[in-house]
Structures are given as structure tokens and as C-alpha cells.
Design a protein around this motif. Structure first.
Motif, PDB file in Angstrom:
ATOM      1  N   ALA A 110      -0.165   5.708  -7.378  1.00 28.44           N
ATOM      2  CA  ALA A 110       1.196   5.434  -6.909  1.00 28.44           C
ATOM      3  C   ALA A 110       1.190   4.916  -5.473  1.00 28.44           C
ATOM      4  N   ILE A 111       0.308   5.462  -4.636  1.00 28.61           N
ATOM      5  CA  ILE A 111       0.210   4.984  -3.243  1.00 28.61           C
ATOM      6  C   ILE A 111      -0.261   3.524  -3.236  1.00 28.61           C
ATOM      7  N   ALA A 112      -1.299   3.257  -4.027  1.00 32.19           N
ATOM      8  CA  ALA A 112      -1.838   1.887  -4.076  1.00 32.19           C
ATOM      9  C   ALA A 112      -0.780   0.916  -4.614  1.00 32.19           C
ATOM     10  N   GLN A 113      -0.029   1.363  -5.608  1.00 32.25           N
ATOM     11  CA  GLN A 113       1.023   0.511  -6.187  1.00 32.25           C
ATOM     12  C   GLN A 113       2.097   0.208  -5.148  1.00 32.25           C
ATOM     13  N   ALA A 114       2.514   1.229  -4.414  1.00 37.22           N
ATOM     14  CA  ALA A 114       3.542   1.029  -3.386  1.00 37.22           C
ATOM     15  C   ALA A 114       3.013   0.090  -2.300  1.00 37.22           C
ATOM     16  N   LEU A 115       1.758   0.284  -1.905  1.00 31.48           N
ATOM     17  CA  LEU A 115       1.176  -0.587  -0.874  1.00 31.48           C
ATOM     18  C   LEU A 115       1.111  -2.028  -1.362  1.00 31.48           C
TER      19      LEU A 115
END
Ligand code: AMP
Ligand code: GLY
Length: 440
Positions: free
Chosen positions: A26-31
Motif C-alpha cells: 500500500a505504501i509503494a502504491q501510494a508513492l
């Protein structure tokens, strides 16, 4: 921000994500949705979702600070976003900072707010921070057991260190006095014995830049393995948020008290000379006396990260720069006013005897977002591992809508896996509301 500064700050921003679970996906997706951000990753195994979003990735132990720092130097990566607590405890931020990499994640000393439960409780006591349950710290089993035998109340028993969210035993719920003593002997080390809190749990996460915090929507996690909140505690089976970013069983006053406690903790850590930078996760029990602190985590919750990051509307690059430079600006962080429901798919037998190595197939997920966790892709097939497999997030104008999207996607998965059908349902929410009414 005007156009000129926009262009000036519009240079590529390379951000490393550390971790390999659903939260880190989820962090990578948001970034990856951020303006001019290039994602890199360091993970212990190939998470298919993170790998697909990363320009390059390093497969290594997530505590391998030196190797991860060298990877950043090699690729001229300027920022890192640390997902899990274990690398924080190992001092990965100290190591990355020394090499000039700015981190969303606290240094080792500040991360003790999560990694050392005795430190957390003593800090709250020293700074008179509200929401502190009664607690006793014992260096070993003999003293702890002797104490329990002198009282007739129920307590929560916790090892002092990290346990992956599975280390707590509640007397009167999981264990009786005898079971509690047995567990303390099993821990065979430092133990915290806390007043047993009765109420409704909620999670308040915030971006923190050393001195200021910006709160994110409230989330409620479902810790127990099975429907109806039965079975052993897990890392979290699923979670939901509501369109107003609040919970109907928490009053405005209680919300403000919880936020005040988080602010007090940030101020206390700064006063101790260990300012806190990163994500602060407050887990609260809303009780008859108001919100009490169950624990703090020095990172996003997993699954809670998937709820809130799926709603983030503002540019995450601004947030990362704000957190790491002490210039967080509340007016620049916004979340969509929608409901989210996150449901984790887990292997059969999870958490006590998880089966691993099974092939699963996904079905029609509709508009649900999919975050991979403990799953690998082999020859084009998804293969389960022993931890939580992957999660679906439904987003909707109402909780019912979001729940249906997540539920339909989760039940379309085929293979020896399961999920909690009741996560995010109106039935559960109504139960939470009436439970809180009983308690008040
Ligand atoms: P933790 O590992 O601290 O997140 O705790 C796991 C779960 O144990 C929490 O989500 C609560 O449900 C429960 N718990 C922890 N501490 C207490 C407490 N003092 N009283 C009642 N329940 C607790
Ligand atoms: N969901 C609880 C945690 O991440 O610790």
C-alpha cells in the motif's frame, strides 16, 4: 504552492520502501501515484505487487541496515519509507540518516515507543500523559507470578519486546490465573502486567515531523482470527474506516483526548532528545473513562495502512518531504471522504498452524484494490506462505457499499484460504455501538 516552486520541487524523488507485506504494498502504491516519485524496494522476499511498482529492488533481510544503505547510495535514493517495526528496532533509520537518506520512520531510540513497552509506559507516567492504564513491570517470571498471586483482578500480560501483535494474553478472556502464570514462564523474560481495559478499540495513525502531527482517518481493526471476534489474536484480519473519518462509538471529546495523547507523546519524545519522525500509530481502548492507550506503534498498522493510504488524495511526495524536513502542513494533507473496508485472505490454519505452499486463484475483484502480502508468484501462479496472504480493499460512499466490494472480491478467491466475512459489516458496527452504550 505556485507553479515555479512546483517545477523546482518537481525533480524526480527516489523513495525506497522497506518491507514486504500488504502494508508496504500500500505504501509503494501510494508513492507510485505521487508526483515524480520513483519507487525502489528492499524486501525479504519478492512481493509481486511491490516488485511491479519498483524500478529496482533488493532482496535481503529487512534488518540488513548496511546493505540497504549501500543500495540507496548506489542508486542515489534520497528517501526511505520504513514499513515494519523490526528494522526500526535494528536502527535502520540511524544508518540511513548517517548516509544522508531521509526517512519516514523513527530512529532506534524514538522507536522504543513501540519496541520497548516498559519505556512507553514509563514515558507516559513521567510526562503525566493521560490514558495510561495501571501497569507493573517485572524483570522476570518469578516476581510477575508472585504479584499475580496476590491479587484477584484480571490483567493483560505482555512481553516487554516486540511480538508481531500476537504476544498479549488477557486474563478472563484468553487465560485464567493458571494460564497466565504458565504464559509468564513461557515468556521467561521481562513482562508488563497491565490493568485489563474494557471497551471498544480504535486506531489513530498520524504523520509526524518531529514536532507536529497530522491525523489520518480513524480505523477499527479486527484482531481475532474468526467471525464474531472469536479465536486467537492475529496480526489483524481486516479493518474499516467511515466517510467522516470518525467512529460512531467515539464522541468528539474522546477523539480529541486521543489526539491530545498522541501530541503529548510527540512532545515528550522531543523533550527527551529523541524527536519522533514518521508514522505514529496509537491503539486505543475507548472505555467508560475515555480513551486509554493499549499501545503505540512506530509505523503504519497492517492492515490499517491499506485503508487510509487508499484514501490519500494529496501528493504523498509533499507528505514525505514535510515529515522528513519538519515542515508538515495540515492544509496539504487530505483524505477522500469515503468508507473503506479491508479484508485479509489468510491460509487455512492461520495463525496457529498455517498451511503454506498452496496455489490460489483470484476471481472477479470488481473495483476492489488488491494488496499482496505473504504470497509469491511461481510460474504465473500465486502461492501462499505461512502469514497473511493478501488483502482486498473496497471503497464506497457508505460502509455497506465498501464492504460488499471487499467481500465479493475476497469470496471469489479459490484455494485453501479464508477471510472474515464480518469485517466492516453493519452488524459489527452496530455491536460496537451498543457495546459502548452498555459501558457508558
Ligand atoms: P497489542 O499486541 O498490544 O496490540 O495487543 C493485542 C490486543 O490485545 C489488543 O488489540 C487488545 O485487544 C488486547 N489488549 C492489549 N492490552 C490490553 C489491555 N490492557 N486490556 C485489554 N485488552 C488489551
Ligand atoms: N494491525 C495492528 C498492527 O499493525 O500492529
Amino acid at each position: 504552492m505556485n507553479t515555479t516552486t512546483h517545477q523546482e520541487s518537481g525533480q524526480q524523488m527516489k523513495v525506497l520502501v522497506v518491507g514486504s507485506g500488504g502494508r508496504e504494498h500500500a505504501i509503494a502504491q501510494a508513492l507510485s501515484k505521487g508526483r515524480d516519485i520513483v519507487v525502489y524496494a528492499a524486501m525479504s522476499r519478492i512481493n509481486p505487487g511491490i516488485a511491479a511498482l519498483s524500478k529496482e529492488y533488493l532482496i535481503t533481510r529487512e534488518t540488513a541496515s548496511r546493505e540497504i544503505t549501500a543500495f540507496c547510495t548506489k542508486h542515489q535514493i534520497g528517501y526511505a519509507f520504513i514499513g515494519p517495526e523490526v528494522p526500526l528496532e535494528a536502527g535502520i533509520v540511524d544508518s540511513l540518516n548517517a548516509a544522508g537518506v531521509l526517512c519516514v520512520g523513527p530512529k532506534k531510540m524514538a522507536a522504543r515507543i513501540e519496541t520497548d513497552k516498559a519505556f512507553c509506559r514509563n514515558l507516559m507516567k513521567q510526562y503525566n500523559i493521560p490514558g495510561l492504564p495501571g501497569y507493573h513491570i517485572f524483570p522476570g517470571p518469578d516476581e510477575a507470578i508472585a504479584f499475580l498471586k496476590t491479587t484477584s483482578s484480571d490483567y493483560a500480560i505482555k512481553p516487554i519486546g516486540l511480538t508481531g501483535g500476537k504476544g498479549v494474553r488477557i486474563m478472563g478472556e484468553h487465560v485464567d490465573l493458571e494460564g497466565a502464570c504458565e504464559y509468564i514462564r513461557e515468556i521467561n523474560g521481562g513482562v508488563v502486567i497491565e490493568e485489563r481495559l474494557i471497551g471498544e478499540e480504535f486506531t489513530l495513525q498520524a504523520f509526524v515531523d518531529g514536532n507536529h502531527l497530522i491525523p489520518m482517518p480513524l480505523v477499527q481493526d479486527h484482531k481475532r482470527a474468526f467471525d464474531g471476534d472469536t479465536g486467537p489474536n492475529t496480526g489483524g484480519m481486516g479493518s474499516y474506516t467511515l466517510p467522516d473519518h470518525l467512529m460512531p462509538f467515539i464522541t468528539d471529546n474522546e477523539y480529541n483526548l486521543a489526539l491530545g495523547i498522541m501530541n503529548d507523546v510527540i512532545a515528550a519524545l522531543a523533550a527527551e532528545g529523541t524527536p519522533y519522525t514518521g508514522i505514529l500509530y496509537g491503539q486505543f481502548m475507548n472505555t467508560a473513562k475515555g480513551p486509554m492507550v493499549i499501545e503505540f506503534n512506530a509505523r503504519f498498522g497492517d492492515p490499517e495502512a491499506m485503508n487510509v493510504l487508499s484514501l490519500l488524495e494529496s501528493d504523498i511526495g509533499d507528505v514525505v518531504r514535510g515529515v522528513t524536513s519538519g515542515t508538515l502542513d495540515a492544509t496539504r494533507v487530505s483524505f477522500a471522504r469515503k468508507a473503506t473496508v479491508c479484508k485479509y485472505i489468510v491460509p487455512e490454519g492461520y495463525p496457529d498452524n498455517p498451511h503454506a505452499g498452496d496455489r490460489i486463484t483470484t476471481g472477479d475483484a470488481g473495483s476492489a484494490l488488491l494488496y499482496y502480502a505473504s504470497v509469491v508468484r511461481e510460474d504465473g501462479h500465486l502461492i501462499t506462505q505461512s502469514s497473511r496472504t493478501m488483502a482486498y480493499v473496497g471503497i464506497g460512499d457508505t460502509l455497506e457499499e465498501a464492504e460488499k466490494i471487499a467481500e465479493d472480491a475476497a469470496s471469489a478467491v479459490q484455494g485453501p484460504v479464508r477471510h472474515r466475512r464480518d469485517v466492516g459489516t453493519m452488524d459489527v458496527l452496530k455491536k460496537r455501538i451498543s457495546h459502548m452504550q452498555e459501558i457508558r
